[in-house]
Design an enzyme around this catalytic site. Structure first.
Site, mmCIF file in Angstrom:
data_model
loop_
_atom_site.group_PDB
_atom_site.id
_atom_site.type_symbol
_atom_site.label_atom_id
_atom_site.label_comp_id
_atom_site.label_asym_id
_atom_site.label_seq_id
_atom_site.Cartn_x
_atom_site.Cartn_y
_atom_site.Cartn_z
ATOM 1 N N GLU A 123 0.770 -6.652 -9.224
ATOM 2 C CA GLU A 123 1.187 -7.583 -9.882
ATOM 3 C C GLU A 123 -0.407 -8.149 -10.600
ATOM 4 O OE1 GLU A 123 2.498 -7.653 -7.159
ATOM 5 O OE2 GLU A 123 3.800 -10.289 -7.966
ATOM 6 N N HIS A 137 -3.022 -7.521 -5.400
ATOM 7 C CA HIS A 137 -1.634 -6.956 -5.092
ATOM 8 C C HIS A 137 -1.084 -6.571 -6.388
ATOM 9 C CE1 HIS A 137 -0.203 -11.288 -3.100
ATOM 10 N NE2 HIS A 137 -1.675 -9.626 -1.811
#
Length: 149
Positions: A55, A53
């Site tokens: 992040e 992801h």
């Protein structure tokens, strides 16, 4: 750069992710001095990695650059409410502030679902600011998924 500028970079990363066929989520990590130190869009399909992801990618990049598992004083800008996995990583990295755009009622882990930062087991809770460029972030996601249905 002001915080709307940081979210603009995150939105650019989300657009680039969509062009690669990835769910359009982008993230930007900002140092305590106010400099962008990592930016990424989702790469789960490209890397065949369910943890890739946006992040997680920026946290990994900055931690590697610093040789530390903690990022005190850093701010994270992300176009979508982080999932439970990402919220847990944000807490573990001791990120100071989280800014996100669109809510994620289905898979979010901050204001929805697991609400990671509300648990007693959560050792660090960042300041959280939601709704930053929410309309644009949500529109990117709607457009992406409409094209796949």
């Amino acid at each position: 750069m002001e915080f709307n500028g940081f979210m603009k970079v995150a939105l650019d990363e989300a657009r680039a992710a969509a062009e690669r066929g990835e769910v359009p989520v982008g993230a930007v990590l900002v140092s305590p001095e106010g400099e962008i130190v990592a930016q990424a869009g989702n790469r789960t399909r490209e890397l065949s990695d369910p943890t890739a992801h946006a992040e997680i990618l920026v946290i990994r990049a900055r931690c590697a650059a610093l040789g530390s598992e903690r990022l005190p004083g850093h701010a994270l800008y992300v176009t979508l409410e982080p999932c439970a996995m990402c919220a847990t990583a944000i807490s573990a990295a001791r990120i100071a502030r989280l800014y996100y755009g669109a809510d994620d009622p289905k898979s979010g882990g901050v204001a929805h679902g697991a609400r990671v930062f509300s648990h007693a087991q959560c050792h660090h809770v960042p300041e959280v600011y939601d709704g930053i460029a929410e309309g644009e972030a949500a529109a990117l996601l709607r457009t992406f998924f409409a094209g796949r249905r």
